[in-house]
Design a protein around this motif. Sequence first.
Motif, short mmCIF file in Angstrom:
data_model
loop_
_atom_site.label_atom_id
_atom_site.label_comp_id
_atom_site.label_asym_id
_atom_site.label_seq_id
_atom_site.Cartn_x
_atom_site.Cartn_y
_atom_site.Cartn_z
N TYR A 66 4.37 -6.67 15.42
CA TYR A 66 4.47 -7.96 16.11
C TYR A 66 4.05 -8.56 14.56
CZ TYR A 66 4.61 -6.79 20.53
OH TYR A 66 5.03 -5.76 21.89
N TYR A 67 3.59 -7.99 13.66
CA TYR A 67 3.33 -9.22 12.41
C TYR A 67 2.69 -8.60 11.38
CZ TYR A 67 2.19 -12.82 16.30
OH TYR A 67 1.94 -13.19 17.45
N VAL A 68 4.05 -8.37 10.70
CA VAL A 68 4.12 -7.95 9.16
C VAL A 68 3.97 -8.65 8.31
CG1 VAL A 68 5.50 -5.71 7.59
CG2 VAL A 68 5.62 -5.55 10.47
N ASN A 69 2.82 -9.35 7.72
CA ASN A 69 2.71 -9.94 6.80
C ASN A 69 2.90 -9.97 5.37
OD1 ASN A 69 1.39 -11.51 9.09
ND2 ASN A 69 -0.20 -10.29 8.52
N ARG A 70 2.83 -8.13 4.68
CA ARG A 70 2.87 -8.32 3.36
C ARG A 70 4.14 -6.85 3.09
NH1 ARG A 70 1.48 -11.32 0.00
NH2 ARG A 70 1.23 -13.04 1.31
N LEU A 71 4.63 -6.13 2.78
CA LEU A 71 4.91 -5.29 2.71
C LEU A 71 5.02 -4.60 0.45
CD1 LEU A 71 8.25 -4.63 4.41
CD2 LEU A 71 6.35 -3.44 4.76
N SER A 72 4.32 -3.61 0.28
CA SER A 72 4.68 -2.88 -1.15
C SER A 72 5.03 -1.67 -1.20
CB SER A 72 3.22 -2.91 -1.33
OG SER A 72 2.85 -2.23 -3.31
N VAL A 73 6.65 -1.30 -1.99
CA VAL A 73 6.48 -0.02 -2.09
C VAL A 73 6.48 1.00 -3.47
CG1 VAL A 73 8.92 1.20 -2.52
CG2 VAL A 73 8.97 -0.93 -1.52
N CYS A 74 6.14 1.97 -3.53
CA CYS A 74 5.00 2.77 -4.50
C CYS A 74 5.96 2.71 -6.05
CB CYS A 74 4.90 3.76 -4.55
SG CYS A 74 4.74 4.70 -5.21
N LEU A 79 9.56 6.23 -1.63
CA LEU A 79 9.44 6.54 0.07
C LEU A 79 8.61 6.37 0.46
CD1 LEU A 79 11.04 10.01 -0.71
CD2 LEU A 79 12.53 8.14 0.64
N ILE A 80 7.37 5.95 -0.45
CA ILE A 80 6.20 5.56 -0.03
C ILE A 80 6.21 3.85 -0.23
CG2 ILE A 80 3.62 5.36 -0.69
CD1 ILE A 80 4.17 7.88 -2.23
N LEU A 81 5.77 3.00 1.18
CA LEU A 81 5.14 2.03 1.26
C LEU A 81 3.86 1.68 2.44
CD1 LEU A 81 8.70 2.82 2.37
CD2 LEU A 81 8.80 0.41 2.69
N LEU A 82 3.61 0.19 1.69
CA LEU A 82 2.33 0.02 2.61
C LEU A 82 2.88 -1.70 2.98
CD1 LEU A 82 -0.52 0.25 -0.01
CD2 LEU A 82 0.19 1.59 1.83
N ALA A 83 2.52 -1.36 4.42
CA ALA A 83 2.13 -2.69 5.04
C ALA A 83 1.03 -3.47 5.16
CB ALA A 83 3.13 -2.30 6.04
N ALA A 84 1.12 -4.83 5.17
CA ALA A 84 -0.45 -5.63 5.62
C ALA A 84 -0.05 -6.26 7.23
CB ALA A 84 -1.05 -6.02 4.67
N THR A 85 -0.83 -5.71 7.95
CA THR A 85 0.07 -6.39 8.90
C THR A 85 -1.15 -6.95 10.32
OG1 THR A 85 -0.06 -4.61 10.80
CG2 THR A 85 1.25 -4.41 9.46
N GLY A 88 -3.73 -4.02 10.45
CA GLY A 88 -4.31 -2.97 9.81
C GLY A 88 -3.48 -2.97 8.84
N ILE A 89 -4.43 -1.50 8.18
CA ILE A 89 -3.10 -1.07 6.87
C ILE A 89 -2.23 -0.06 7.26
CG2 ILE A 89 -2.85 -0.24 4.36
CD1 ILE A 89 -5.40 -2.22 4.17
N TRP A 90 -0.80 0.41 6.89
CA TRP A 90 -0.39 1.24 7.35
C TRP A 90 0.49 1.40 6.58
CZ3 TRP A 90 0.62 2.92 12.81
CH2 TRP A 90 -0.59 1.83 14.08
N ARG A 91 0.90 2.96 6.40
CA ARG A 91 1.45 3.95 5.37
C ARG A 91 2.79 4.22 5.78
NH1 ARG A 91 0.59 8.07 1.74
NH2 ARG A 91 0.73 7.81 -0.29
N SER A 92 3.47 4.56 4.63
CA SER A 92 4.36 5.54 4.85
C SER A 92 5.49 5.95 4.14
CB SER A 92 5.95 4.87 5.43
OG SER A 92 7.29 5.60 5.81
N THR A 93 5.49 7.51 4.22
CA THR A 93 5.96 8.34 2.96
C THR A 93 7.35 8.91 3.61
OG1 THR A 93 5.00 10.70 4.20
CG2 THR A 93 3.74 9.51 2.91
N ASP A 94 7.65 7.97 4.07
CA ASP A 94 9.23 8.55 4.16
C ASP A 94 9.98 7.68 4.22
OD1 ASP A 94 8.68 7.73 7.00
OD2 ASP A 94 8.56 9.66 7.55
#
Length: 234
Positions: A66-74, A79-85, A88-94
């Motif tokens: 609901y609250y994605v405060n910051r994103l970062s792309v490797c 394909l790897i992303l990090l999200a500060a929400t 907590g901290i979420w990670r995607s590899t796809d």
Amino acid sequence: FPLNDFMANLAVVTLVMDPTDANVIYAGTGEGTYNADAVQGAGIFKTTDGGSTWTQLAATANSSFYYVNRLSVCPTNSLILLAATGTGIWRSTDGGASWSERYNSSGMEDISFDPSGGKAIASGNSGQLMYSTDAGVTWNNASGISIFNRIEVAYAASSPNIVYASADNNSGEVYVSSDGGQTYNYISNPQHLSGQGWYDNCIWVDPTNPNVVVIGGTDLYRSTDGGNTWTDIG
């Protein structure tokens, strides 16, 4: 001019671009700073045509995003992303198709890969100050800043062992790390945040000169000596 006034959610608070393909952009939604008029988001949206059309990433259509405060792309594997929400901290590899929670904590505000893509830093609105040495898979607590308010962090891209932090304490303090965000030392108290550091708080480092830093709060301030002295440029 407006590209799209009819997205499922317009509370965009962070945008990041794929470093290998400028047509791919991610938009995180939801104002997670706990102000009374904060607008709830609806996860992360993605465009592959430079912003003409946007698609909500299905894996983020839930309360964890609901609250994605910051994103970062490797920078070395887009394909790897990090999200500060807000959860907590979420990670995607796809490329955002699926996500795994790597750190559980309410109110994560800031996150960033270092230029090599192998390390990362993150911070939150209750004094959370984190670093990762495995591209965001696991996280550790940094030391040197002991507050319970919002902190924002930024790499010096040309010297990534240097990380600066803007802390909501004493109306606005600045800290620096020389070990990639693992430990921090106090530099100065420019008081750039006044009493609003929980809401307006940002920091940026010149990508070519680690001594040039800009901080934002109730106004913008610039330093050319690594944060020791500041000039009001706003």
